[in-house]
Each structure stands twice: as structure tokens, then as C-alpha cells.
Design a protein around this motif. Structure first.
Motif, PDB file in Angstrom:
ATOM      1  N   ILE A 124       0.837  -1.214   0.000  1.00  0.00           N
ATOM      2  CA  ILE A 124       0.000   0.000   0.000  1.00  0.00           C
ATOM      3  C   ILE A 124       0.865   1.254   0.000  1.00  0.00           C
ATOM      4  O   ILE A 124       0.667   2.170  -0.802  1.00  0.00           O
ATOM      5  N   VAL A 137      -7.088   1.553   3.448  1.00  0.00           N
ATOM      6  CA  VAL A 137      -6.883   0.510   2.430  1.00  0.00           C
ATOM      7  C   VAL A 137      -6.554  -0.819   3.100  1.00  0.00           C
ATOM      8  O   VAL A 137      -7.069  -1.873   2.716  1.00  0.00           O
ATOM      9  N   SER A 141      -8.737  -4.185   2.854  1.00  0.00           N
ATOM     10  CA  SER A 141      -8.081  -5.366   2.286  1.00  0.00           C
ATOM     11  C   SER A 141      -8.130  -6.540   3.251  1.00  0.00           C
ATOM     12  O   SER A 141      -8.335  -7.696   2.841  1.00  0.00           O
ATOM     13  N   THR A 160      -5.011  -0.804  -4.531  1.00  0.00           N
ATOM     14  CA  THR A 160      -4.185   0.395  -4.735  1.00  0.00           C
ATOM     15  C   THR A 160      -3.976   0.684  -6.218  1.00  0.00           C
ATOM     16  O   THR A 160      -3.908   1.856  -6.619  1.00  0.00           O
ATOM     17  N   SER A 168      -7.744   8.344  -6.029  1.00  0.00           N
ATOM     18  CA  SER A 168      -8.334   7.991  -4.733  1.00  0.00           C
ATOM     19  C   SER A 168      -9.530   8.868  -4.390  1.00  0.00           C
ATOM     20  O   SER A 168     -10.376   8.492  -3.581  1.00  0.00           O
ATOM     21  N   ALA A 173     -10.797   2.879  -1.191  1.00  0.00           N
ATOM     22  CA  ALA A 173     -10.410   1.487  -0.948  1.00  0.00           C
ATOM     23  C   ALA A 173     -11.633   0.612  -0.720  1.00  0.00           C
ATOM     24  O   ALA A 173     -11.722  -0.512  -1.231  1.00  0.00           O
TER      25      ALA A 173
END
Length: 457
Positions: A124, A137, A141, A160, A168, A173
Motif C-alpha cells: 500500500i 486501504v 483489504s 491500490t 483515490s 479502498a
């Protein structure tokens, strides 16, 4: 002189002698009993010492050594991954340490190993995402990985990549993982394959303003007919490439249909991938030659025909569902948390993470100890090499004795058991006979001489 018989009578009172002999007999019997009890106690003590020595080694020493070694190894692995962020990504040490604390807690909450969280965090931050966004993120994840989307670092890598491709500020995310989970749910894709293959399509898709959820919908729809993620990526890239940079023949074929590549690219950006594919479908029906000219790449043409051919109704349904994916990651993770398998996995992971924390505490202690040990071994090695050969042999003998120290308790217990057996009445007799035999053997010549002298006298 007359012969006379001389008769001498000797009388003695032996009552005292009899009493003393009886008393001596009782004393010997008492001594025999005491020796027997002493022998038995000695044997029991020996057995206990052997048992204690073996039990301490098996249940205390070895588990402690193994646990300590495992803790140091786990703590070292986590520290190594976080150190890479400091050295290779260039984030300040204090900030990385704070991120590490948060990553550990997130790992505990999601039942994922902190080492995996640290590796994902490296991906990341390597993608240029820092601070609070990086932790968002990571959390998304971890939840997606716990829900079955694949390894955390693989999920983080794709998330990412999508965020960097679209920005972004456009794609968060959570939105990225929501769409990825929905694609797996709607299609027949292995999560790991999707995460590894979808990234290949993102640069050209974002350049043509094709939304991420449309790309994921295309993957899911193609997988319904048995197309793997890697092949789907090739077909989708071929479709976009054909519209981004059409050949002269392709542009002429489009013009013959009243279309243009520029118009189709605008449709992609404004109306989406499905609407553009439907335009192509309505114009290509009954004109396969024009379709072949526009999509000269056979794989691209196969992708178009697959999406808007006989399966067009299914494709439309999937695209519609992929437009409503908000919150899929949180919902999927909430369901997973209720499962018995997750609760077991989380409990086991909590134990593992305790070892990681312990390793983090032990590392600062172990490292100086190992440095001192290394210096000590180096000095010993140097001093040993400078010794005389005879002195070196003595040192090696002493080292061998020291190395066998763990066995001494057991050996001592065995020896005491043997001695206890020898001190029993039967053992004493056997020992006495054995000792007598040894004495006779060692002094046989002298004994024969003495026997001969007595015999001659």
C-alpha cells in the motif's frame, strides 16, 4: 610306679555366651532390615530423580525453548516487514511504528496474521498511499481477505492499483474491495485469479474513462461461460485497444455502419461499457464481416460476441448488480464473523499474535545477548586456535563433558538405583563374592605361595 589314669574335667558356664550370640543375631537381623530399607529408599530416590529429570526436560525446558524461539521468529518477521516500509518506502520511523500498532490490532480483529498485514501495508505504502488513507486501504483489504477474496497483499495490490488508476478521490479502498467482492459473487472467478488479472486492464480502462465496476462486471460476465480471469483480461484489453487505436480498415468499417471510434469512446465515458456494447451489437447483427474488421484481434472479437451474444441478458443483469455494490465488503465480513470457522481461526490467530507481541519484547533483549555471544565465541575461537595441541585436547574433553550435562540427572538416578540394589542383602553377598574374586585374581601368585607355605608347615 603304677600307671594311673589322669582325668581332667573342665567346666564352664556358657549362658552368657548364648545370650550374647542371640543378641548379636538380633542386631544382625536389625542391620539387615535397615540396610534393606535403605537400599529400597535409595532405589526409589534414583527412580524419582530419573523421572523428574526427564519430565522437566520434556514439559518445561523444551516447550520454553520452542515457545521462546517461535516468539522471537514471529516478532522478527513482523519487524522485518515494517522495517522495509522505513527503508524502502521512506516513511519516518515514528509514523511506521504507529502504523504497526494499528496493523496488529486490525490483524487481530480480522483473524489475519500481523505478518500478512505488514506485507500488505508495504504494498500500500509502496503505491504512494500514506497516512490515514493507507490504513483505510489496509482495513478494507484485511476484511476482504477474511471474506475469501485472497491473500491480503494481493487484494491490497489490486485495490491500490485501481485507486491510482482512477484517483483515490474517485475510487476509495472500500469501493474497490466492494466491487471486487461483487465480481467474485456474480461470476465464476477464483478470487486470487481476479485480483492478479484485473490489474492488467486498469491503465487502458481508466484512460478511456471506463468505470472500475464496469470492468469488474465484464470479468464476471465472461467467467459465466468458462472464460478464466487471465483470458478475460486479454479479451477486455483487446476490446478497449481496438476502440482506442483502430486500424484504417476498422475505422472505415465503423463509418459504413454510421459509427466512429471517437463516438464509441465518448459512449464508453458517458454511458458505460454495457451501453456501448449494445450499440455494437445492434449494428453488427447480420454483418459479421464488419465486426471482424473493427475487432481484428480474434480474442477481442470473442469477448464482444460473448458479452452481447446469446448471453446478453445475463450480461445486462450482472452489469446492473455491479452498479449497486456499496457496503459489500462490510456485509460479507459481518457474515463471516458469525461462522464457527472464523471464530476458531480468530482464536488461534490471537494466540499467534500473542507470540508476536512476546517476540517484540524479547527482540531487544535477545539481540544484545546474541551480539555478546557472537563476540564471546569469536574471542574463544581465537584463543582456542592459539592454544597448545595438548591443551586444546583437554578443552575439547571438558566441552564434551559440559555438553552431556543434561544427561547427568538421569545417569545419577540410574547409578543410585544400581547402588541401592547392591546394598540389599543379596546385593551385598554378590558384591562381597565379586570383590573376593577380584582380590584373588589380582593376587593369585602370592596367595598360592602362602597356601604352599602353610601346607608345608
Amino acid at each position: 610306679m603304677a600307671n594311673e589314669d589322669l582325668e581332667v574335667r573342665i567346666g564352664a558356664n556358657i549362658d552368657d555366651l548364648v545370650r550374647e550370640l542371640k543378641r548379636a543375631k538380633k542386631g544382625l537381623a536389625g542391620f539387615e532390615n535397615r540396610m534393606s530399607r535403605f537400599s529400597s529408599n535409595l532405589r526409589r530416590s534414583g527412580e524419582r530423580m530419573k523421572s523428574v529429570g526427564a519430565s522437566m526436560t520434556r514439559y518445561i525446558t523444551l516447550p520454553m525453548l520452542l515457545a521462546g524461539g517461535a516468539a522471537v521468529k514471529m516478532g522478527s518477521d513482523f519487524d522485518e516487514s515494517m522495517t522495509k516500509i522505513k527503508t524502502l518506502v521512506g516513511i519516518a520511523g515514528d509514523e511506521v511504528d504507529a502504523m504497526g500498532i494499528t496493523a496488529k490490532q486490525m490483524a487481530r480483529d480480522t483473524g489475519i496474521a500481523s505478518k500478512d498485514a505488514a506485507e500488505a501495508l508495504f504494498f500500500i505504502t509502496s503505491a504512494g498511499i500514506k497516512g490515514a488513507t493507507a490504513m483505510e486501504v489496509l482495513e478494507a483489504s484485511l476484511k476482504a481477505s477474511a471474506s475469501g477474496l485472497g491473500e491480503t497483499k494481493t487484494v491490497a495490490d489490486l485495490a491500490t492499483s485501481a485507486m491510482n488508476a482512477y484517483g483515490s478521490e474517485i475510487l476509495s479502498a472500500k469501493q474497490a474491495t466492494d466491487i471486487m467482492l461483487a465480481a467474485v459473487r456474480e461470476g465464476k472467478l477464483a478470487p486470487e485469479e481476479l485480483a492478479q488479472s484485473m490489474g492488467r486492464t486498469l491503465p487502458i480502462a481508466s484512460a478511456m474513462n471506463v468505470e472500475f465496476n464496469d470492468v469488474a462486471a465484464a470479468f464476471a460476465a465472461l467467467s459465466r461461460t468458462g472464460t478464466g480471469a487471465a483470458e478475460a483480461a486479454t479479451q477486455i484489453r483487446g476490446i478497449f485497444s481496438s476502440l482506442l487505436k483502430p486500424t484504417t480498415e476498422a475505422e472505415a468499417a465503423l463509418e459504413s455502419l454510421g459509427l466512429s471510434s471517437a463516438g464509441l469512446r465518448k459512449s464508453l465515458a458517458d454511458d458505460g461499457l454495457l451501453a456501448t456494447l449494445n450499440i455494437l451489437k445492434s449494428n453488427f447483427e447480420g454483418n459479421s464481416e464488419a465486426a471482424a474488421l473493427v475487432f481484428g484481434n480474434i480474442r477481442a472479437l470473442s469477448g464482444v460476441l460473448d458479452l452481447v451474444g446469446k448471453n446478453s441478458a445475463t450480461t445486462a443483469e450482472i452489469f446492473n448488480k455491479m452498479n449497486n455494490t456499496l457496503g459489500d465488503t462490510d456485509r460479507a465480513f459481518a457474515k463471516v464473523q458469525q461462522s464457527a470457522s472464523f471464530k476458531l481461526k480468530k482464536s488461534l490467530n490471537d494466540i499467534k499474535e500473542t507470540f508476536v507481541d512476546l517476540g517484540g519484547v524479547l527482540l531487544p533483549v535477545v539481540i544484545p545477548a546474541f551480539k555478546k555471544l557472537a563476540t564471546f565465541v569469536k574471542n574463544i575461537s581465537k584463543a582456542f586456535s592459539e592454544l597448545e595441541p595438548q591443551t586444546r585436547n583437554m578443552v575439547l574433553a571438558f566441552a564434551g563433558l559440559t555438553a552431556s550435562l543434561p544427561l547427568l540427572i538421569t545417569l545419577t538416578g540410574t547409578l543410585l538405583t544400581v547402588i541401592g540394589a547392591l546394598l540389599s542383602p543379596i546385593g551385598l553377598v554378590i558384591a562381597g563374592i565379586t570383590a573376593l574374586g577380584v582380590v584373588v585374581y589380582k593376587n593369585f601368585d602370592g596367595i598360592i605361595t602362602k597356601v604352599s607355605e602353610v601346607y608345608n608347615w
